[in-house]
Design a protein around this motif. Structure first.
Motif, PDB file in Angstrom:
ATOM      1  N   GLU A  12      50.518  54.387 -20.464  1.00  0.00           N
ATOM      2  CA  GLU A  12      50.183  54.654 -19.063  1.00  0.00           C
ATOM      3  C   GLU A  12      50.056  53.362 -18.283  1.00  0.00           C
ATOM      4  OE1 GLU A  12      46.180  56.195 -17.890  1.00  0.00           O
ATOM      5  OE2 GLU A  12      47.312  58.033 -17.494  1.00  0.00           O
ATOM      6  N   ARG A  13      49.509  52.328 -18.940  1.00  0.00           N
ATOM      7  CA  ARG A  13      49.376  51.003 -18.329  1.00  0.00           C
ATOM      8  C   ARG A  13      49.705  49.954 -19.370  1.00  0.00           C
ATOM      9  NH1 ARG A  13      43.869  52.168 -17.026  1.00  0.00           N
ATOM     10  NH2 ARG A  13      43.389  50.043 -17.668  1.00  0.00           N
ATOM     11  N   GLU A  14      49.960  48.740 -18.896  1.00  0.00           N
ATOM     12  CA  GLU A  14      50.253  47.630 -19.802  1.00  0.00           C
ATOM     13  C   GLU A  14      49.028  46.761 -20.058  1.00  0.00           C
ATOM     14  OE1 GLU A  14      53.169  47.218 -21.294  1.00  0.00           O
ATOM     15  OE2 GLU A  14      54.025  48.962 -20.287  1.00  0.00           O
ATOM     16  N   MET A  15      47.947  46.972 -19.293  1.00  0.00           N
ATOM     17  CA  MET A  15      46.746  46.138 -19.424  1.00  0.00           C
ATOM     18  C   MET A  15      45.521  47.038 -19.458  1.00  0.00           C
ATOM     19  SD  MET A  15      47.753  43.234 -16.622  1.00  0.00           S
ATOM     20  CE  MET A  15      48.118  44.530 -15.435  1.00  0.00           C
ATOM     21  N   TYR A  16      44.550  46.674 -20.285  1.00  0.00           N
ATOM     22  CA  TYR A  16      43.336  47.467 -20.440  1.00  0.00           C
ATOM     23  C   TYR A  16      42.127  46.550 -20.596  1.00  0.00           C
ATOM     24  CZ  TYR A  16      46.265  51.585 -21.231  1.00  0.00           C
ATOM     25  OH  TYR A  16      47.168  52.593 -21.084  1.00  0.00           O
ATOM     26  N   LEU A 106      35.919  42.949 -26.585  1.00  0.00           N
ATOM     27  CA  LEU A 106      37.119  42.601 -27.338  1.00  0.00           C
ATOM     28  C   LEU A 106      37.651  41.260 -26.858  1.00  0.00           C
ATOM     29  CD1 LEU A 106      39.007  46.021 -27.323  1.00  0.00           C
ATOM     30  CD2 LEU A 106      37.879  44.950 -29.271  1.00  0.00           C
ATOM     31  N   PRO A 107      38.088  40.401 -27.757  1.00  0.00           N
ATOM     32  CA  PRO A 107      38.704  39.146 -27.317  1.00  0.00           C
ATOM     33  C   PRO A 107      39.980  39.445 -26.549  1.00  0.00           C
ATOM     34  CG  PRO A 107      39.011  39.450 -29.668  1.00  0.00           C
ATOM     35  CD  PRO A 107      38.055  40.515 -29.224  1.00  0.00           C
ATOM     36  N   CYS A 108      40.219  38.716 -25.487  1.00  0.00           N
ATOM     37  CA  CYS A 108      41.391  38.974 -24.664  1.00  0.00           C
ATOM     38  C   CYS A 108      42.656  38.529 -25.392  1.00  0.00           C
ATOM     39  CB  CYS A 108      41.266  38.256 -23.319  1.00  0.00           C
ATOM     40  SG  CYS A 108      41.203  36.462 -23.437  1.00  0.00           S
ATOM     41  N   TYR A 138      53.458  46.454 -27.640  1.00  0.00           N
ATOM     42  CA  TYR A 138      52.361  45.534 -27.389  1.00  0.00           C
ATOM     43  C   TYR A 138      51.791  45.763 -26.000  1.00  0.00           C
ATOM     44  CZ  TYR A 138      53.692  42.926 -31.562  1.00  0.00           C
ATOM     45  OH  TYR A 138      53.950  42.561 -32.862  1.00  0.00           O
ATOM     46  N   PHE A 139      50.485  45.582 -25.885  1.00  0.00           N
ATOM     47  CA  PHE A 139      49.820  45.654 -24.587  1.00  0.00           C
ATOM     48  C   PHE A 139      48.764  44.564 -24.529  1.00  0.00           C
ATOM     49  CE2 PHE A 139      47.448  48.331 -27.469  1.00  0.00           C
ATOM     50  CZ  PHE A 139      46.124  48.089 -27.166  1.00  0.00           C
ATOM     51  N   THR A 140      48.192  44.379 -23.362  1.00  0.00           N
ATOM     52  CA  THR A 140      47.282  43.257 -23.129  1.00  0.00           C
ATOM     53  C   THR A 140      45.860  43.746 -22.906  1.00  0.00           C
ATOM     54  OG1 THR A 140      49.055  41.939 -22.148  1.00  0.00           O
ATOM     55  CG2 THR A 140      46.808  41.271 -21.652  1.00  0.00           C
ATOM     56  N   PRO A 292      52.018  38.181 -22.426  1.00  0.00           N
ATOM     57  CA  PRO A 292      50.594  38.445 -22.187  1.00  0.00           C
ATOM     58  C   PRO A 292      50.182  37.952 -20.811  1.00  0.00           C
ATOM     59  CG  PRO A 292      50.844  36.538 -23.602  1.00  0.00           C
ATOM     60  CD  PRO A 292      52.224  37.116 -23.411  1.00  0.00           C
ATOM     61  N   VAL A 293      49.165  38.561 -20.248  1.00  0.00           N
ATOM     62  CA  VAL A 293      48.636  38.139 -18.964  1.00  0.00           C
ATOM     63  C   VAL A 293      47.194  37.705 -19.150  1.00  0.00           C
ATOM     64  CG1 VAL A 293      50.161  39.599 -17.596  1.00  0.00           C
ATOM     65  CG2 VAL A 293      48.000  40.513 -18.397  1.00  0.00           C
ATOM     66  N   TYR A 294      46.751  36.784 -18.308  1.00  0.00           N
ATOM     67  CA  TYR A 294      45.410  36.241 -18.412  1.00  0.00           C
ATOM     68  C   TYR A 294      44.706  36.344 -17.064  1.00  0.00           C
ATOM     69  CZ  TYR A 294      47.705  34.099 -22.433  1.00  0.00           C
ATOM     70  OH  TYR A 294      48.416  33.899 -23.570  1.00  0.00           O
ATOM     71  N   VAL A 295      43.377  36.323 -17.131  1.00  0.00           N
ATOM     72  CA  VAL A 295      42.618  36.311 -15.886  1.00  0.00           C
ATOM     73  C   VAL A 295      42.921  35.018 -15.153  1.00  0.00           C
ATOM     74  CG1 VAL A 295      40.778  37.775 -16.726  1.00  0.00           C
ATOM     75  CG2 VAL A 295      40.639  35.327 -17.108  1.00  0.00           C
ATOM     76  N   SER A 296      42.997  35.096 -13.857  1.00  0.00           N
ATOM     77  CA  SER A 296      43.334  33.933 -13.051  1.00  0.00           C
ATOM     78  C   SER A 296      42.609  34.028 -11.720  1.00  0.00           C
ATOM     79  CB  SER A 296      44.846  33.849 -12.826  1.00  0.00           C
ATOM     80  OG  SER A 296      45.186  32.757 -12.018  1.00  0.00           O
ATOM     81  N   VAL A 297      42.445  32.891 -11.099  1.00  0.00           N
ATOM     82  CA  VAL A 297      41.792  32.830  -9.800  1.00  0.00           C
ATOM     83  C   VAL A 297      42.835  32.546  -8.744  1.00  0.00           C
ATOM     84  CG1 VAL A 297      40.006  31.688  -8.448  1.00  0.00           C
ATOM     85  CG2 VAL A 297      39.714  31.988 -10.901  1.00  0.00           C
TER      86      VAL A 297
END
Length: 305
Positions: A12-16, A106-108, A138-140, A292-297
């Motif tokens: 449904e989504r690629e990130m959780y 969970l570790p990102c 794979y998902f992130t 993979p995607v990471y948190v960003s500002v």
């Protein structure tokens, strides 16, 4: 297999985030009826580290794996080795599945050359008389969530440093720097108010510089620590303080909702084109199977004086 036209895993989504429900379905498009014992789905989170070390002159590779998430489900059929095997009729089939991600932090997801943290769905189509087809998706995982209004983050943070320089046995200074933040957690787009107090007891003019750095720590099995620094930018309140030249280092946490794709991609996720023998020197695009995607500002082009 000849009688399977399509076999796909769709989420449904690629990130959780941790604590959310992962929803998806398995697609099977068959051209004829065939016996199918079960369709199994496995949810896993895996950490892998790989280091090159030299022991007594010999170069060796040290590897270590850890699974911190392992959940299973059967979304069609039964997991029994004996008995009648049901028949899956030909046509397009969609088998839904869902997993509750644990509430724990969970570790990102993370990708680097010395190691990675990956989350994936593995599906096995159990056919009794042939090699079972398998697929992975794979998902992130983004996170963990940070509530910047939590009591532990509302306490002010203070730092202090004192520097004295020497030149030909002559002391100069000292310069004393005291800095303070209102709290230790911030959200994207929020202004960080930093209060700095500089006591310059020397004759030379000094300047204040402020730098925000994100530090990621990895530990080898022997306990050695590897530090990797990533620059991180957040909207700040500009200020001008004369006669200052110190660099305060204050650790804080940022609750980010914006995500961006990572720079490093594992070679197993890069799908290039096969050389066909032509003399064309045109650049060939590489397909990325997973990034993979990471948190960003978010960078802000505007400033507040």
């Amino acid at each position: 297999m000849d009688y399977i036209r399509e076999f796909d895993i769709r989420l449904e989504r690629e990130m959780y985030y941790a604590g959310e429900i992962l929803v998806g379905h398995v697609v099977l498009d068959t051209v004829e009826n065939f016996k199918l014992r079960a369709v199994r789905v496995v949810l896993r989170g895996k950490a892998h580290a790989e280091w090159k070390v030299v022991i007594s002159g010999d170069r060796r590779t040290v590897k270590d794996d850890q699974y911190f998430l392992d959940d299973r489900a059967i979304i069609w059929g039964k997991d029994v080795p004996e008995g009648n095997v049901p028949i899956l009729p030909r046509g397009l089939h969609q088998f839904p599945f869902r997993f509750q991600l644990p509430e724990s932090s969970l570790p990102c997801s993370f990708e680097s050359k010395p190691g990675y943290i990956r989350y994936y769905i593995k599906v096995t189509v159990d056919i009794p008389y042939a090699s079972p087809p398998q697929g992975m998706k794979y998902f992130t995982i983004i996170g963990p969530h940070i509530d910047c209004m939590d009591e532990q983050y509302l306490k002010p943070m203070m730092g202090q440093d004192k520097r004295t320089t020497c030149c030909l046995c002559c002391e100069k200074g000292p310069v004393v720097l005291r800095s303070q933040l209102e709290r230790s957690a911030y959200v994207c787009g929020e202004s960080i108010k930093l209060r700095a107090n500089i006591d310059n007891q020397g004759e030379e003019e000094v300047r204040l510089k402020v730098k925000l750095v994100q530090v990621n720590l990895e530990f080898e099995r022997s306990g050695d620590e590897l530090q990797m620094h990533f620059p991180i930018t957040i909207a700040t309140v500009p200020f001008r303080i004369p006669n200052s030249n110190q660099q305060p280092s204050i650790h804080y946490e940022v609750a980010c909702e914006h995500v961006e794709g990572g720079i490093y991609i594992g070679p197993e996720f890069l799908l290039g084109q096969v050389y066909d023998g032509s003399s064309s020197q045109e650049a060939r695009e590489t397909a990325v199977l997973y990034r993979p995607v990471y948190v960003s500002v978010l960078r802000s082009s505007s400033s507040v004086m």
